[in-house]
Design a protein around this motif. Structure first.
Motif, PDB file in Angstrom:
ATOM      1  N   GLU A 698      13.678  17.381   2.264  1.00 30.99           N
ATOM      2  CA  GLU A 698      12.910  16.183   2.602  1.00 30.99           C
ATOM      3  C   GLU A 698      12.780  15.278   1.397  1.00 30.99           C
ATOM      4  N   SER A 699      12.445  14.054   1.690  1.00 28.32           N
ATOM      5  CA  SER A 699      12.235  13.053   0.646  1.00 28.32           C
ATOM      6  C   SER A 699      11.187  12.076   1.131  1.00 28.32           C
ATOM      7  N   ASP A 700      10.356  11.606   0.203  1.00 21.37           N
ATOM      8  CA  ASP A 700       9.431  10.521   0.537  1.00 21.37           C
ATOM      9  C   ASP A 700       9.596   9.413  -0.491  1.00 21.37           C
ATOM     10  N   PHE A 701       9.330   8.186  -0.069  1.00 23.05           N
ATOM     11  CA  PHE A 701       9.644   7.023  -0.893  1.00 23.05           C
ATOM     12  C   PHE A 701       8.778   5.851  -0.455  1.00 23.05           C
ATOM     13  N   PRO A 702       8.606   4.840  -1.311  1.00 25.74           N
ATOM     14  CA  PRO A 702       7.837   3.654  -0.923  1.00 25.74           C
ATOM     15  C   PRO A 702       8.596   2.825   0.103  1.00 25.74           C
ATOM     16  N   LEU A 703       7.842   2.111   0.925  1.00 27.31           N
ATOM     17  CA  LEU A 703       8.434   1.304   1.979  1.00 27.31           C
ATOM     18  C   LEU A 703       8.528  -0.169   1.614  1.00 27.31           C
ATOM     19  N   GLY A 704       8.029  -0.531   0.451  1.00 26.48           N
ATOM     20  CA  GLY A 704       8.032  -1.931   0.061  1.00 26.48           C
ATOM     21  C   GLY A 704       6.908  -2.727   0.671  1.00 26.48           C
ATOM     22  N   LEU A 705       5.982  -2.058   1.340  1.00 23.95           N
ATOM     23  CA  LEU A 705       4.835  -2.733   1.926  1.00 23.95           C
ATOM     24  C   LEU A 705       3.753  -2.906   0.853  1.00 23.95           C
ATOM     25  N   PRO A 706       2.771  -3.767   1.093  1.00 18.27           N
ATOM     26  CA  PRO A 706       1.675  -3.900   0.122  1.00 18.27           C
ATOM     27  C   PRO A 706       1.063  -2.536  -0.197  1.00 18.27           C
ATOM     28  N   GLU A 707       0.897  -2.295  -1.480  1.00 19.86           N
ATOM     29  CA  GLU A 707       0.481  -0.965  -1.910  1.00 19.86           C
ATOM     30  C   GLU A 707      -0.889  -0.570  -1.369  1.00 19.86           C
ATOM     31  N   GLU A 708      -1.781  -1.551  -1.198  1.00 24.47           N
ATOM     32  CA  GLU A 708      -3.120  -1.225  -0.741  1.00 24.47           C
ATOM     33  C   GLU A 708      -3.127  -0.620   0.655  1.00 24.47           C
ATOM     34  N   LEU A 709      -2.016  -0.731   1.398  1.00 24.23           N
ATOM     35  CA  LEU A 709      -1.935  -0.100   2.710  1.00 24.23           C
ATOM     36  C   LEU A 709      -1.827   1.412   2.592  1.00 24.23           C
ATOM     37  N   GLY A 710      -1.309   1.918   1.474  1.00 20.57           N
ATOM     38  CA  GLY A 710      -1.200   3.352   1.266  1.00 20.57           C
ATOM     39  C   GLY A 710      -0.131   4.021   2.108  1.00 20.57           C
ATOM     40  N   LEU A 711       0.904   3.287   2.514  1.00 17.73           N
ATOM     41  CA  LEU A 711       1.935   3.824   3.399  1.00 17.73           C
ATOM     42  C   LEU A 711       3.208   4.135   2.626  1.00 17.73           C
TER      43      LEU A 711
END
Length: 786
Positions: A698-711
Motif C-alpha cells: 500500500e501507499s498513501d500520498f497527498p491529493l493536492g487539496l488544501p491541507e486544512e482539509l486533512g485528506l
C-alpha cells in the motif's frame, strides 16, 4: 542727541539712567538668591531631638516595631534629611498604606495607616479555567496583608495562564471591597476574551521539504475546517520555542548540519482575529557519513573490538543520534571489558567537496570521579526505586556524564512528572559527585471515552480507566469496557516494567469477550488469562514468553440453522486451552539508522496441551517494511503475515481455534468472507482454515487539496490464501475451498485525519476470487478518543 523711549527696555544703546537701573536689578537678584540659599541651608540643617514617640493608627504592628523601623532612638539628634530617611524606611516596609511624621517639640508623632488584611479572594468572569487552578497560581492569600503590588502581579499571573491557552486578549483587573476591621475582599475581574487561532503556518527558505511536511513536525497547528468545534490550532507563544527545537532536530537527523531557524514571526491578520506564523529557515546541505574509524589513546586498549561494535556505515545519512548511540555502545563495551573511566570523544572532519563527515571515535581516559550518592527529592507518591532504576549507574560507580544525561531523559519519558531536573555537584571530595534528582509529580490516572465504527462490527463505545503509576510503583493498571453492535469485551490489564528489579517486563491480561456477529450463524463466549514476560536481548530485538489460558464456547444464534461442521462444533460445548508460547521480535522502526524507514519482524510458536482440552502447535510470522519517498511526502508500506495450525488432539478442532480472516488482515472481503465454507443444510458457513498467508502492499500520498482539509489518498493491493481443513469433523458436510486458491484485491483509499480520530474509506475490487467468497467493496472505519 534725542531718542524716543519705548514702553519696554531697548536692546540697543543704553543711557545712564538705564545703566543705574540694570545695576540695581542685578544687586537685588544676587541678594535675593543668597538669602534663599541661606534659608534653604538653614532649613536643611535644622535638627531635632526627640525624647518620646507618639504612634497612631497601628492595629496589627506593635508600636515598638514601628519605632525601631524608623532607626531613631530617644535623645538622638537628627536632621531633616534623617527624618525623611525614617519616613522612607517605614513606607518601604510594605505594611503601611500611608505614613506621616510630625515633629511636636521633643515628641515625634508617627501616624500610619496599615494595609488591610485580605478577608477572602474571589475570581469573577472565568468560565474556561476553574477557580482552583487560578487560586493555586497566585501569591495573595486570605488572612494575609493586602498590597497593590502583589495583587497586580497576581493579575499578570492569571493573564499568563489564559495566554498559555491561546486567549492572549484576556484581561484581569484586581479590585478590593472594603470591609470592617480594616479587612478587604480581593476580587479579580477576568475578561477571558476569545481564543486566537493560527490561520496559517508557512516557511521561507525550505527547499528539501514542503511546507506541508514541515507542518507535520510542529506542535503548533494551523486552523482546519473543524475550528468551530475543536481548537487544536490555538496560538500559544511558549510553543514557538519548542517548535524551533523540534524543527532543528528534524533537519539534523536527516543530515542537514548547518540548519538554523533565522526567525519565527507571528503577525495578526488584517481583521486581528488570527495569527500568521512565518518561520524563516536556512537548510544548508545534506551530509552523510564518510570514513568512520576508532583510535585508542589508552595504553593496552585495542580499538578493533570497539570499531566492530559500531553500526554506522559510510554513506549513511548523518545524524547526531547515531553518534550518541555509538558512543554509548562503545562505553558499555569498555565497562564490560573492565576499562574504567573510558570516554569516547567523536572528532568530526567536514568534507565540503563530497558532502561527507569523517568521524573518528577516540578512546580516552576520563577523570577518576565516582558517584558518591543519588539524592531524590520532590516525589511524594512515586517510590524512590522507580526513579533510581532509570539509572544504570549506582553509588560507587565511575561517574559518566553521558549516562547521567540519558538517565534524566528516561525519567522524563516515564510521564510521571511535570518537571524532572537532574544535576550534579561536587561531593565530599573533588573525586566524588552527588547526583541530585528534583521532580514534580503530575496526575498519572486517566479516564478515556472512545467511539468506533466499522462495517464489520458496527458502532462501538469504549470506556477505559488507567493508572500509569499504580501506588507509586511505576506499574500500570487499566480496565477497558468496550461494546460494539456485534461484540463486547471486558478486559483488565496490568504491567510491571521491572519485574524483580530487573529489566524484565511483565504483562497480565484477563477478561471476558463475546460476539454476536451478523456474518456468522453462531455466537461465542470466551474467558481468558494471558500473562507474558518480555526481555530485550538487543537494542532492537526482544524475546516474549507467554502463557495463555482460555475457556470458549460456541452457541447457536436464535432462529438460525447451522451447517454440519458448525453444528458439530457447537455440540462440543465449552472447551479450554492451556498453551505456552515464545516470540522473537525485531523492530527498527524507531531506533534504526534511517528515520524515514524501518522494519518489523516477528516469529512465534504456541504449544497447547499443558492441561486443558485442546492440543495443538501453532506457528506464526509477521514482517512489515515501511519507507517514505519523494521528500517524505509519500509512504510506501509492505507487509506479510502467515500462520500454521497443526492439530494434535484426538478430537476435532473448531472454527474458533482455526484461522478466520477479516478485513483487518485481507481487505475486499467480509469478515470470514474467504476460505473454506460448509454449504450443507442450505447454509453458507465459514469454517476457517489451518494455513494462511497474506501479503499487503500500500501507499498513501497527498491529493493536492488544501491541507486544512486533512485528506490524503491511498492505493493498495492484497494477495493471499486460506486453506486446509484437516482435523475438521466433515460428517454430512458439503465443503468448498478446502484446497484454497490465491485471491487478488486492488483498491483505493481516502484517509481523513480529523481531530476526532483517523477515518479511512476503502474502495476495493477483487481481481481473482472464488464464486463462494463474500466480497465487500466498501469498508469504513473510525476510531476516536475524546
Amino acid at each position: 542727541m534725542a531718542y524716543r523711549e519705548d514702553a519696554g527696555i531697548s536692546c540697543g544703546a543704553v543711557g545712564p539712567e538705564n545703566k543705574i537701573l540694570w545695576r540695581l536689578l542685578t544687586v537685588f537678584f544676587l541678594v535675593s538668591a543668597l538669602w534663599l540659599a541661606v534659608l534653604s541651608q538653614s532649613a536643611w540643617a535644622q535638627t531635632y531631638t526627640f525624647n518620646s514617640f507618639d504612634v497612631e493608627g497601628n492595629r496589627r504592628i506593635e508600636t515598638s516595631t514601628i519605632i525601631n523601623r524608623t532607626g531613631i532612638t530617644p535623645g538622638q539628634t537628627v536632621t531633616a534629611g534623617q527624618l525623611n530617611d525614617a519616613y522612607q524606611r517605614l513606607l518601604d516596609s510594605g505594611v503601611f498604606e500611608t505614613v506621616e511624621l510630625i515633629p511636636r517639640g521633643s515628641t515625634l508623632a508617627i501616624k500610619v495607616q496599615e494595609y488591610p488584611t485580605i478577608n477572602r479572594i474571589s475570581i469573577e468572569g472565568n468560565r474556561r479555567v476553574k477557580d482552583d487552578v487560578l487560586l493555586d497560581a497566585i501569591s495573595s492569600q486570605p488572612r494575609r496583608v493586602f498590597t497593590p503590588q502583589v495583587a497586580e502581579a497576581d493579575a499578570d499571573v492569571i493573564a499568563e495562564i489564559y495566554s498559555a491557552q491561546g486567549r492572549v486578549s484576556a484581561t484581569v483587573i484586581p479590585r478590593i471591597i472594603r470591609r470592617s476591621d480594616n479587612r478587604v475582599d480581593l476580587v479579580f475581574e477576568v475578561a477571558e476574551g476569545t481564543t486566537i487561532e493560527i490561520e496559517r503556518v508557512s516557511f521561507v527558505g525550505n527547499r528539501a521539504y514542503s511546507d506541508r511536511r514541515l507542518r507535520r513536525v510542529l506542535e503548533t497547528k494551523q486552523a482546519n475546517i473543524l475550528r468551530t468545534f475543536l481548537r487544536g490550532d490555538t496560538f500559544i507563544a511558549d510553543r514557538i520555542e519548542f517548535d524551533k527545537q523540534v524543527l532543528r532536530d528534524f533537519y539534523l537527523s536527516r543530515g542537514y548540519i548547518d540548519f538554523r531557524v533565522n526567525s519565527a514571526n507571528v503577525e495578526f491578520t488584517r481583521e486581528r482575529d488570527a495569527f500568521y506564523l512565518v518561520m524563516n529557515i536556512t537548510e544548508g546541505q545534506k551530509f552523510a557519513f564518510g570514513k568512520v574509524t576508532t583510535v585508542s589513546e589508552i595504553p593496552g586498549v585495542d580499538p578493533a573490538p570497539y570499531q566492530a561494535a559500531l553500526r554506522i556505515k559510510p554513506g549513511v545519512t548523518y545524524s547526531p543520534t547515531l553518534i550518541e548511540n555509538s558512543i554509548t555502545r562503545q562505553e558499555r563495551l569498555g565497562l564490560k571489558n573492565g576499562v574504567d573511566f573510558l570516554r569516547v570523544e567523536p572528532r568530526v572532519t567536514r568534507n565540503n567537496r563530497d558532502l561527507t563527515l569523517d568521524v573518528e571515535f577516540v578512546l580516552t581516559k576520563g577523570p577518576r570521579i565516582f558517584v558518591e550518592r543519588i539524592d531524590i527529592e520532590g516525589n511524594t507518591t512515586t517510590l524512590d526505586r522507580v526513579i533510581r532504576r532509570q539509572f544504570d549507574t549506582v553509588e560507587g560507580d565511575p561517574f559518566n556524564p553521558r549516562e547521567i544525561r540519558q538517565s534524566a531523559e528516561r525519567i522524563r519519558a516515564l510521564g510521571f512528572f511535570a518537571v524532572a531536573d537532574v544535576d550534579t555537584r561536587e561531593g565530599s571530595s573533588p573525586s566524588q559527585v552527588i547526583v541530585d534528582v528534583d521532580v514534580e509529580e503530575q496526575p498519572t490516572g486517566s479516564l478515556s471515552l472512545g467511539g468506533s465504527y466499522s462495517v464489520s462490527d458496527g458502532f462501538g463505545i469504549a470506556i477505559g480507566l488507567e493508572e500509569r503509576n499504580f501506588l507509586g510503583r511505576g506499574q500500570a493498571l487499566g480496565v477497558t469496557l468496550s461494546t460494539a453492535q456485534d461484540s463486547e469485551q471486558y478486559i483488565l490489564n496490568f504491567t510491571e516494567p521491572y519485574l524483580l528489579g530487573r529489566k524484565l517486563r511483565f504483562d497480565l491480561g484477563l477478561g471476558l469477550s463475546s460476539t454476536n456477529s451478523s456474518f456468522a450463524s453462531y455466537d461465542t463466549k470466551t474467558a481468558f488469562f494471558n500473562p507474558q514476560l518480555s526481555y530485550a536481548i538487543g537494542e532492537l530485538s526482544s524475546l516474549k514468553l507467554r502463557y495463555n489460558w482460555s475457556d470458549s464456547e460456541m452457541t447457536q444464534q436464535d432462529g438460525e440453522t447451522n451447517g454440519a461442521v458448525i453444528a458439530s462444533e457447537i455440540a462440543q460445548g465449552k472447551r479450554s486451552t492451556s498453551s505456552l508460547g515464545l516470540s522473537y521480535v525485531y523492530d527498527s522502526r524507531i531506533g534504526g539508522l534511517n528515520p524515514n524507514a524501518g522494519a518489523l519482524f516477528e516469529v512465534g510458536v504456541d504449544a497447547a496441551g499443558l492441561g486443558g482440552d485442546n492440543k495443538y502447535l501453532k506457528t506464526s510470522a509477521r514482517a512489515i517494511a515501511q519507507t517514505k519517498v519523494l521528500n517524505e511526502e509519500m509512504t510506501l508500506r509492505a507487509s506479510f503475515e502467515a500462520g500454521a495450525l497443526h492439530w494434535q488432539g484426538d478430537d476435532f478442532s473448531r472454527t474458533v481455534d482455526r484461522y478466520v480472516l477479516g478485513p483487518n488482515i485481507f481487505r475486499g472481503f467480509e469478515p470470514a468472507g474467504l476460505g473454506p465454507r460448509d454449504l450443507s443444510n442450505g447454509q453458507d458457513d465459514a469454517i476457517g482454515g489451518n494455513l494462511y498467508w497474506v501479503a499487503r502492499f500500500e501507499s498513501d500520498f497527498p491529493l493536492g487539496l488544501p491541507e486544512e482539509l486533512g485528506l490524503r489518498g491511498g492505493v493498495f493491493y492484497d494477495v493471499g490464501n486460506l486453506w486446509d481443513i484437516d482435523n475438521v469433523d466433515t460428517t454430512g458436510a458439503n465443503i468448498v475451498g478446502a484446497d484454497g486458491s490465491l485471491r487478488h484485491v486492488i483498491g483505493v483509499s481516502l484517509l481523513w485525519d480529523t481531530p476526532f480520530g483517523p477515518l479511512r474509506f476503502n474502495f476495493s475490487k477483487a481481481l481473482v476470487k472464488e464464486d463462494f467468497d463474500k466480497e465487500q467493496n466498501f469498508d469504513f472505519t473510525i476510531q476516536a478518543r475524546f
